[in-house]
Design a protein around this motif. Structure first.
Motif, PDB file in Angstrom:
ATOM      1  N   ILE A  91       0.614  -1.277   0.010  1.00 60.86           N
ATOM      2  CA  ILE A  91       0.039  -0.042  -0.058  1.00 60.86           C
ATOM      3  C   ILE A  91       0.848   1.235  -0.080  1.00 60.86           C
ATOM      4  O   ILE A  91       1.941   1.177   0.447  1.00 60.86           O
ATOM      5  N   ILE A  92       0.389   2.286  -0.739  1.00 59.36           N
ATOM      6  CA  ILE A  92       1.123   3.487  -0.631  1.00 59.36           C
ATOM      7  C   ILE A  92      -0.035   4.586  -0.120  1.00 59.36           C
ATOM      8  O   ILE A  92      -0.766   4.717  -0.699  1.00 59.36           O
ATOM      9  N   LEU A  93       0.428   5.180   1.194  1.00 61.72           N
ATOM     10  CA  LEU A  93      -0.559   6.342   1.489  1.00 61.72           C
ATOM     11  C   LEU A  93       0.226   7.504   1.506  1.00 61.72           C
ATOM     12  O   LEU A  93       1.181   7.247   1.854  1.00 61.72           O
ATOM     13  N   THR A  94      -0.519   8.395   1.373  1.00 60.18           N
ATOM     14  CA  THR A  94       0.093   9.944   1.497  1.00 60.18           C
ATOM     15  C   THR A  94      -0.775  10.765   2.539  1.00 60.18           C
ATOM     16  O   THR A  94      -1.852  10.220   2.807  1.00 60.18           O
ATOM     17  N   PHE A  95       0.058  11.621   3.313  1.00 64.37           N
ATOM     18  CA  PHE A  95      -0.591  12.164   4.327  1.00 64.37           C
ATOM     19  C   PHE A  95      -0.228  13.854   4.221  1.00 64.37           C
ATOM     20  O   PHE A  95       0.872  14.008   3.696  1.00 64.37           O
ATOM     21  N   PRO A  96      -1.084  14.828   4.642  1.00 58.92           N
ATOM     22  CA  PRO A  96      -0.365  16.170   4.676  1.00 58.92           C
ATOM     23  C   PRO A  96       0.692  16.526   5.531  1.00 58.92           C
ATOM     24  O   PRO A  96       1.062  17.645   5.419  1.00 58.92           O
ATOM     25  N   SER A  97       0.839  15.716   6.364  1.00 57.20           N
ATOM     26  CA  SER A  97       1.751  16.029   7.422  1.00 57.20           C
ATOM     27  C   SER A  97       2.161  14.891   8.250  1.00 57.20           C
ATOM     28  O   SER A  97       1.466  13.635   8.373  1.00 57.20           O
ATOM     29  N   LYS A  98       3.226  14.878   8.571  1.00 54.55           N
ATOM     30  CA  LYS A  98       3.786  14.084   9.883  1.00 54.55           C
ATOM     31  C   LYS A  98       2.879  13.631  10.872  1.00 54.55           C
ATOM     32  O   LYS A  98       2.385  12.476  11.414  1.00 54.55           O
ATOM     33  N   GLU A  99       2.085  14.738  11.462  1.00 56.78           N
ATOM     34  CA  GLU A  99       1.277  14.810  12.523  1.00 56.78           C
ATOM     35  C   GLU A  99      -0.098  14.076  12.151  1.00 56.78           C
ATOM     36  O   GLU A  99      -0.623  13.129  12.759  1.00 56.78           O
ATOM     37  N   LYS A 123       5.189 -11.247   7.552  1.00 53.35           N
ATOM     38  CA  LYS A 123       6.294  -9.996   7.775  1.00 53.35           C
ATOM     39  C   LYS A 123       5.507  -8.744   7.057  1.00 53.35           C
ATOM     40  O   LYS A 123       4.520  -8.806   6.232  1.00 53.35           O
ATOM     41  N   VAL A 124       5.879  -7.638   7.732  1.00 56.37           N
ATOM     42  CA  VAL A 124       5.334  -6.291   7.364  1.00 56.37           C
ATOM     43  C   VAL A 124       6.578  -5.375   7.229  1.00 56.37           C
ATOM     44  O   VAL A 124       7.359  -5.504   8.036  1.00 56.37           O
ATOM     45  N   GLN A 125       6.914  -4.878   6.264  1.00 59.34           N
ATOM     46  CA  GLN A 125       7.897  -3.757   6.134  1.00 59.34           C
ATOM     47  C   GLN A 125       7.444  -2.361   5.716  1.00 59.34           C
ATOM     48  O   GLN A 125       6.607  -2.249   4.575  1.00 59.34           O
ATOM     49  N   VAL A 126       7.886  -1.226   6.657  1.00 59.81           N
ATOM     50  CA  VAL A 126       7.317  -0.139   6.201  1.00 59.81           C
ATOM     51  C   VAL A 126       8.400   0.918   5.875  1.00 59.81           C
ATOM     52  O   VAL A 126       9.567   0.884   6.543  1.00 59.81           O
ATOM     53  N   TYR A 127       8.247   1.666   4.814  1.00 56.73           N
ATOM     54  CA  TYR A 127       9.097   2.816   4.642  1.00 56.73           C
ATOM     55  C   TYR A 127       8.470   4.054   4.559  1.00 56.73           C
ATOM     56  O   TYR A 127       7.420   4.178   3.848  1.00 56.73           O
ATOM     57  N   ASP A 128       8.512   5.071   5.539  1.00 54.17           N
ATOM     58  CA  ASP A 128       8.128   6.304   5.519  1.00 54.17           C
ATOM     59  C   ASP A 128       9.067   7.571   4.977  1.00 54.17           C
ATOM     60  O   ASP A 128      10.338   7.230   5.441  1.00 54.17           O
ATOM     61  N   SER A 129       8.729   8.161   4.244  1.00 57.67           N
ATOM     62  CA  SER A 129       9.338   9.144   3.874  1.00 57.67           C
ATOM     63  C   SER A 129       8.701  10.624   3.712  1.00 57.67           C
ATOM     64  O   SER A 129       7.627  10.860   3.810  1.00 57.67           O
ATOM     65  N   VAL A 130       9.408  11.761   3.951  1.00 56.79           N
ATOM     66  CA  VAL A 130       9.099  13.301   3.833  1.00 56.79           C
ATOM     67  C   VAL A 130       9.484  13.800   2.505  1.00 56.79           C
ATOM     68  O   VAL A 130      10.570  13.488   1.983  1.00 56.79           O
ATOM     69  N   GLY A 131       8.713  14.553   1.830  1.00 57.61           N
ATOM     70  CA  GLY A 131       9.010  15.376   0.630  1.00 57.61           C
ATOM     71  C   GLY A 131      10.218  16.326   0.762  1.00 57.61           C
ATOM     72  O   GLY A 131      10.150  16.982   1.879  1.00 57.61           O
TER      73      GLY A 131
END
Length: 132
Positions: A91-99, A123-131
């Protein structure tokens, strides 16, 4: 000549509308915060497990108050040395902010999805990134 121009314009409109990602229910990709999750199911060839996972995942994503872009994917099977096709779903989800992403982590529908589906994955692997 006008007939061909009208036909060309019609084809451009049809193609541009058909190229839109139907999994993205909230519009454009929000480049502020991206949350990419890969799932490896315990029994990836079991159709009942896949159906249960997909049902729970879609129910969760369709009711999340925080996720903007909501993309569900499966491996594209692109055999190259740098590509990992071993996972079952992403899944790829986006958010307007880290909060907003932090709030999503505690969102009742997110916690319910984990409760319903955790026994299906190994197994679950997560990758979070900010623009930038």
């Amino acid at each position: 000549m006008k007939k061909y121009l009208l036909l060309g314009l019609t084809l451009v409109l049809i193609i541009s509308n058909s190229c839109k990602n139907s999994n993205s229910s909230e519009g454009d990709f929000d480049s502020n915060f991206a949350h990419v999750v890969y799932f490896w199911l315990k029994n990836p060839d079991n159709s009942e497990d896949r159906k249960a996972f997909e049902t729970s995942l879609k129910k969760f994503l369709n009711t999340s108050d925080y996720a903007k872009t909501k993309f569900i994917g499966v491996p594209a099977n692109t055999p190259r040395d740098v590509v990992d096709n071993s996972w079952t779903y992403s899944i790829i989800l986006t958010f307007p902010s880290k909060e907003a992403q932090n709030s999503y982590q505690e969102e009742p529908v997110h916690l319910k999805f984990i409760e319903e589906s955790a026994d299906l994955w190994e197994k679950v692997q997560v990758y979070d990134s900010v623009g930038l």
